[in-house]
Scaffold this motif. Structure first.
Motif, mmCIF file in Angstrom:
data_model
loop_
_atom_site.group_PDB
_atom_site.id
_atom_site.type_symbol
_atom_site.label_atom_id
_atom_site.label_comp_id
_atom_site.label_asym_id
_atom_site.label_seq_id
_atom_site.Cartn_x
_atom_site.Cartn_y
_atom_site.Cartn_z
ATOM 1 N N LEU A 1 95.155 78.271 18.622
ATOM 2 C CA LEU A 1 94.491 76.966 18.653
ATOM 3 C C LEU A 1 95.254 75.991 19.549
ATOM 4 N N LEU A 2 96.590 75.980 19.415
ATOM 5 C CA LEU A 2 97.396 75.067 20.230
ATOM 6 C C LEU A 2 97.382 75.490 21.704
ATOM 7 N N SER A 3 96.960 76.729 21.974
ATOM 8 C CA SER A 3 96.927 77.224 23.360
ATOM 9 C C SER A 3 95.508 77.277 23.907
ATOM 10 N N SER A 4 94.568 76.623 23.238
ATOM 11 C CA SER A 4 93.146 76.809 23.594
ATOM 12 C C SER A 4 92.633 75.733 24.534
ATOM 13 N N LEU A 5 93.524 74.881 25.067
ATOM 14 C CA LEU A 5 93.030 73.696 25.775
ATOM 15 C C LEU A 5 92.789 73.922 27.264
ATOM 16 N N ASN A 6 92.852 75.178 27.702
ATOM 17 C CA ASN A 6 92.415 75.462 29.061
ATOM 18 C C ASN A 6 90.883 75.508 29.113
ATOM 19 N N SER A 7 90.258 75.392 27.958
ATOM 20 C CA SER A 7 88.791 75.441 27.886
ATOM 21 C C SER A 7 88.186 74.165 28.464
ATOM 22 N N PRO A 8 86.942 74.266 28.971
ATOM 23 C CA PRO A 8 86.223 73.040 29.337
ATOM 24 C C PRO A 8 86.074 72.148 28.101
ATOM 25 N N MET B 1 96.722 66.517 33.385
ATOM 26 C CA MET B 1 97.175 67.886 33.608
ATOM 27 C C MET B 1 95.930 68.748 33.541
ATOM 28 N N GLN B 2 96.061 69.992 33.950
ATOM 29 C CA GLN B 2 94.971 70.934 33.765
ATOM 30 C C GLN B 2 95.293 71.782 32.534
ATOM 31 N N GLY B 3 94.397 71.729 31.546
ATOM 32 C CA GLY B 3 94.526 72.586 30.372
ATOM 33 C C GLY B 3 95.736 72.272 29.514
ATOM 34 N N ASN B 4 96.327 73.334 28.963
ATOM 35 C CA ASN B 4 97.418 73.196 27.997
ATOM 36 C C ASN B 4 98.572 72.369 28.521
ATOM 37 N N ALA B 5 99.019 72.686 29.708
ATOM 38 C CA ALA B 5 100.118 71.954 30.337
ATOM 39 C C ALA B 5 100.187 72.433 31.773
ATOM 40 N N SER B 6 100.506 71.537 32.695
ATOM 41 C CA SER B 6 100.591 71.923 34.101
ATOM 42 C C SER B 6 101.363 70.852 34.841
ATOM 43 N N ASP B 7 101.396 70.996 36.147
ATOM 44 C CA ASP B 7 101.926 69.929 36.974
ATOM 45 C C ASP B 7 101.077 68.680 36.733
ATOM 46 N N LEU B 8 101.647 67.514 37.015
ATOM 47 C CA LEU B 8 100.861 66.286 36.945
ATOM 48 C C LEU B 8 99.927 66.309 38.143
ATOM 49 N N MET B 9 98.607 66.329 37.877
ATOM 50 C CA MET B 9 97.661 66.565 38.968
ATOM 51 C C MET B 9 97.392 65.262 39.698
#
Lengths: 437, 646
Positions: free
Chosen positions: A162-169, B571-579
């Motif tokens: 759940l904590l890793s699911s935020l790559n979703s649209p 950021m993009q998604g869970n964590a990434s570079d500051l876009m």
């Protein structure tokens, strides 16, 4: 004829089904309409919309299925569709890994549920849930169901997906937090009567739920990005919902499920406003103010009890939820005081109103669900008392001077990180074009 | 440590979401041509997938930067934040189970610079290796480095590099960066394509300019709009209503101010090239709704109370969700709005007089005043859009320009200011009144800051809006990712009188700056125009250019998966570079169909050739941009009536 594709006896539509269908229709309608504009120009818009539709349909079947096999099949279908929607663009490795992680956890969940259903069939000889519910069963299928529910609803230690699911649209997150993630609560509510004879299982579920509720809440308060904050919050709310199941108060859990779905779907869809939204500053209250707030909390509990007709008995678990209402009303009172105790009479009135409002809100739904017989308050035991005090004490602690504990901070920070494979550590690892890797 | 300073020169600042400012992400390469800049980009920013150990370093870096730079998202903040990045990290990271050999961190010196030296020794880097190594550590996480560059503290720059190096020591001790291979042919083809496109556009524009016919009349009012490309279509539509003369001038109206809201937060409202010298205060009072907001936040950001909060307002969220999705206009009408008023009397007299003179002189409005002169700033209205400030006035550093317009209108109406102007030769007739306005670029509605009725003016504004066919549906829709096109497709910067461009359709692609060379004997106005507004226009142009060229490296990626962090960026998604950069939806109509056209800025100045040449040769920055093709300046010579590229 000899061959029937869908046997209507496999379905059972009760008041809970109707309620959840209503929820899915509402959230589904909003999310589809939202996505049509939000994702305009996205290369995967068409399959995306089909899959959202199919997901909503499968969730609709999950809550109306009576046949154990149909129930399991629909559950697995909804999980598979969710995973595909989560990944969205396969060229983005981190998103693909999020999907794989979710698939692993949800596969465990569906194996537990399928195993439980198979055992239930073996033990009772029935294939329909409505019949199974009336039988007597051993502890094993019930234990498996708890495992399945915990994984589906992302309780610790199954929280990582759940904590890793935020790559979703964003719209997928909205549907997920308003639908699939609630599967745990629905699952347990469907088999609620079976737990009557196994009270210790409910206590265990309560412990599991409270741990997630407390840890998830702290995680949430530590997150700097809006979406992970929402995910941690959902995890805490799911913990609370399953803790409610653990108290034997399944109707309250379902009410919570419903309201939380609407609340969280709204917050995800509006998460683009996070940068502009300013958090209001809060002040530390004096001891006297705090005591006055507790008194107001008590007033709120009384009006709540009066509205919901809950008898003030101190020997079963319904008192635990009444205490949570008291905490909420006490907090509202603290905000209303603004450091001026002479407002006390007014604030008491407001507290009574809040308790009553809350009571009506919850009571309306619980009344609707009453014929299902989902309220089985348990006798209070030490564990229930400790768990509830932990929740109440946790709230009180947020008003004390913050304790600085470096080691604990780092531990909590690390444990609330998404799975490393689902992070995008290099700028060019991010991809939005649908190219097969 | 020269290597540290040198490494940081590659990094261009990134302004956070509250006031997004356009920049050229490859500004470090402006002393070279586009071809060389693109090669530099490949070498530094487009390294592709990074080695796994460096990815681990990046993940851990992001983990620590998120809470450190958080501007109010997390109620429980990073401990020791006030002691600085390096100290906070050093104190906490000794407990970090993700770092093997973390005990070593405790032995590091307090001073980040000494920390850097110790890490360099541990990694065994030679003197020559330092600069490329440091540069690579910054450019492999470019967005976060850019944010640190924006904060412009040399101490913080050292601290960040020290943090990166400590993590490298522990997680990637064998890390070395390899030279990136560059496909020169591919780059050449890319540049050729861009140049061909530029040349087609420029030829067509020149023809249009040479054939323009003016028909100016100012019976009703004179309007001063911002030079922003979005002003151009609106000016044309307004002029078509009859009786309106329009001018173009930088939307901060020559006022170097910062605006302090009633909540106490101050923000510059002038181009970032200029340091704000005065603060203008806003007045507003708190509404009862702020109590509900406080109640909501007090319940939400605590332990336990959120569980009850959900049951209390879940139903309300459902209603709100339906209204905002299906009836955005109702949602807009129901949403609380707070109008703040400008405290107009905050600038000293000398400042008022200077600003009034500079503004009128530079925009060429020194005689033939109409009875009504309107200073029209601009802002945008979008909903649920983290990039909202990027659509506001660039000349006001990502703020709506209405405040500046109101200040200048107020100044112009002061009798002592008018007396001072008369002394300098600008006679404003008694009958002339100045008022302020704000053009909403999303909806094309114009707010007039006046109590006067002005029915004719309002009717003409409505007429102009109708002519443009703009609606406000997109502005209020919380699901909309393309509320307006902003400055997309910008391509030209035209300096001259409106007569030069009137009656020709510039398609909203040109910055228009009013200029009358006959009133600029010492060339001071032209110098200002080419060294300030044109530079800002070039930043905007480069910002759109590179966000379109590579939406992953220089743009913010798709809005579909954005995640707002720390209230500073996405950021993009869970964590990434500051876009950093513009989101995909601002420059593309679909995933693969660009809306913005890849073109560098084309400047046309209506003035004698020798004047333009003189300014270019005297201004090193302008000369550098011209010589390397970042800007092409053409001169429209009034004497010969020819357009020549300089």
């Amino acid at each position: 004829m000899g061959y029937i594709l869908v046997n209507m006896e496999w379905f059972h539509v009760d008041r809970l089904t109707v309620l959840l269908w209503g929820l899915f229709a509402l959230v589904g309608g909003v999310v589809v309409s939202f996505s049509l504009r939000y994702m305009a120009g996205d290369g995967r818009l068409r399959p995306f919309l089909w899959q959202i539709g199919a997901l909503l349909l499968s969730m609709g079947v999950v809550v109306s299925a009576d046949h154990l096999a149909l129930f399991c099949t629909a559950l697995v279908a909804s999980q598979a569709l969710l995973i595909r929607l989560m990944i969205h663009k396969q060229s983005w490795l981190a998103a693909r890994n999020s999907g794989i992680l979710a698939a692993k956890t949800l596969l465990f969940s569906s194996l537990c549920v399928a195993g439980a259903c198979w055992l239930l069939y073996r033990e009772t000889g029935h294939t329909l849930m409505s019949e199974v519910r009336l039988a007597e069963v051993s502890v094993w299928p019930l234990l498996l169901l708890i495992g399945g529910a915990a994984a589906q609803s992302a309780l610790i230690p199954f929280h990582r997906w759940l904590l890793s699911s935020l790559n979703s649209p964003t719209p997928v997150s909205a549907v997920m937090h308003a639908g699939v993630i609630n599967g745990g609560g629905i699952l347990l509510a469907r088999f609620a009567p079976l737990y009557k004879d196994h009270a210790y299982l409910l206590t265990a579920l309560f412990v599991l739920g409270v741990i997630s509720a407390v840890v998830g809440s702290v995680w949430k308060l530590m997150q700097s990005d809006v979406k992970r904050q929402l995910a941690c919050s959902t995890q805490a709310q799911m913990g609370f919902m399953l803790a409610q199941c653990g108290l034997g108060l399944f109707a309250a859990a379902l009410t919570h499920l419903l309201f939380h779905s609407l609340f969280k779907a709204y917050l995800f869809l509006s998460s683009g406003s996070a940068a502009q939204a300013k958090r209001a500053a809060s002040t530390t209250p004096s001891t006297l103010e705090f005591l006055a707030a507790l008194f107001c909390g008590l007033s709120g509990m009384i009006s709540f009890g009066w509205v919901t007709h809950l008898p003030f008995t101190w020997h079963d678990t319904s008192v635990c939820l009444v205490l949570i209402v008291g905490v909420m009303v006490a907090q509202i009172s603290l905000t209303l005081f603004e450091g001026r105790l002479r407002r006390l009479p007014l604030v008491v009135l407001a507290a009574l109103a809040c308790g009553a409002l809350y009571g009506w809100n919850v009571h309306l739904l619980e009344r609707w669900l009453a014929p299902l017989g989902l309220v089985h308050p348990q006798p209070l035991n030490a564990i229930y008392i400790i768990g509830t005090l932990l929740l109440v004490g946790g709230w009180a602690a947020t008003h004390l001077v913050p304790i600085s504990a470096d080691k604990l901070y780092v531990k909590l920070l690390n444990s609330s990180q998404p799975h490393p494979d689902t992070v995008t550590p290099s700028r060019q690892g991010y991809a939005y074009l649908e190219e097969r890797p | 440590m020269n290597a540290v300073t040198a490494a940081w020169t590659k990094i261009v600042p990134y302004w956070p979401l509250k006031h997004l400012v356009a920049t050229n992400p490859l500004a470090a390469f402006e002393s070279e041509t586009l071809f060389e800049a693109l090669a530099g980009a490949k070498r530094h920013f487009q390294r592709g997938q990074l080695p796994p150990d460096l990815e681990a370093v990046n993940r851990e870096t992001i983990k620590w930067l998120l809470p450190f730079f958080d501007q109010g998202q997390a109620p429980i903040g990073l401990p020791y934040k006030e002691k600085g990045l390096y100290k906070a990290f050093r104190t906490l990271a000794v407990h970090d189970g993700n770092l093997p050999g973390r005990e070593w961190i405790a032995t590091l010196p307090d001073d980040p610079q000494k920390g850097i030296e110790q890490c360099v020794a541990r990694l065994g880097l030679s003197e020559q290796q330092l600069e490329p190594f440091f540069t690579a550590l910054l450019t492999t996480l470019p967005g976060w480095a850019s944010y640190i560059q924006y904060l412009s503290s040399s101490e913080l720059r050292n601290e960040y590099l020290a943090l990166r190096l400590v993590l490298v020591c522990l997680l990637a001790p064998d890390l070395r960066f390899h030279e990136v291979q560059i496909d020169e042919e591919e780059l050449r083809a890319c540049v050729d394509k861009i140049e061909a496109q530029e040349s087609t556009y420029r030829t067509a524009l020149n023809e249009k300019l040479l054939s323009a016919k003016s028909s100016s009349s100012s019976g009703k009012a004179q309007w001063v709009f911002c030079i922003d490309v979005r002003s151009e279509p609106f000016r044309r539509a307004l002029e078509a209503q009859g009786g309106h003369e329009t001018f173009g001038f930088a939307g901060f109206f020559a006022l170097p101010i910062s605006v302090e809201k009633s909540c106490g937060e101050a923000q510059a409202s002038c181009p970032v090239l200029i340091e704000p010298m005065h603060t203008v205060k806003m007045k507003g009072k708190s509404t009862p709704l702020s109590l509900f907001k406080r109640l909501y936040h007090d319940l939400k950001y605590r332990l336990t109370t959120p569980f009850a909060l959900v049951d209390l307002i879940g139903g309300l969220s459902g209603v709100a969700m339906v209204v905002r999705t299906f009836f955005p206009k109702w949602a807009h009408r129901l949403s609380p709005r707070r109008r703040e008023e400008v405290d107009l009397n905050t600038l000293p007299f000398e400042v008022q007089a200077t600003a009034a003179y500079t503004a009128l002189k530079t925009m060429g409005l020194t005689k033939n005043f109409a009875p009504l002169v309107v200073f029209c700033g601009h802002g945008s209205h979008t909903t649920n859009n983290p990039f909202a400030s990027g659509l506001d006035c660039g000349a006001c550093a990502g703020r709506p320009g209405g405040v500046n317009a109101q200040m200048l209108a107020h100044i112009m109406n002061q009798p002592p200011v008018r007396a001072a102007l008369a002394e300098k030769g600008i006679e404003i007739p008694q009958a002339t009144t100045f008022i302020a306005a704000e053009h909403n670029t999303t909806t094309d509605e114009v707010t007039l800051f006046t109590e006067a009725e002005l029915p004719e003016i309002r009717a003409d504004l409505d007429g102009a809006r109708k002519q443009l066919g703009t609606t406000s549906t997109r502005a209020y829709d919380w699901a909309q990712t393309r509320p307006e096109w902003g400055l997309a497709r910008n391509a030209a910067f035209i300096v001259g009188p409106r007569a030069l461009t009137q009656n020709i359709d510039l398609e909203g692609r040109s910055f228009l700056h009013s200029y009358d060379y006959t009133q600029d004997d010492d060339l001071s106005a032209l110098t200002t125009i080419l060294t300030a507004p044109m530079i800002v226009a070039q930043w905007i142009n480069a910002h759109y250019f590179f966000s379109t060229l590579d939406p992953v490296t220089f743009g913010a990626g798709s809005k579909v998966t954005k995640n707002v962090t720390g209230k500073i960026g996405v950021m993009q998604g869970n964590a990434s570079d500051l876009m950093n950069g513009l989101p995909l939806q601002s420059v593309y109509t679909s995933d693969d169909q660009p809306y913005h056209e890849l073109q560098r800025l084309y400047t046309v100045v209506y003035a004698p050739k020798k004047c333009v040449e003189k300014v270019i040769s005297e201004q090193p920055k302008v000369r550098e941009l011209c010589e390397n093709g970042w800007v092409t300046i053409a001169c429209f010579d009034p004497e010969t009536n020819l357009i020549t590229i300089l």
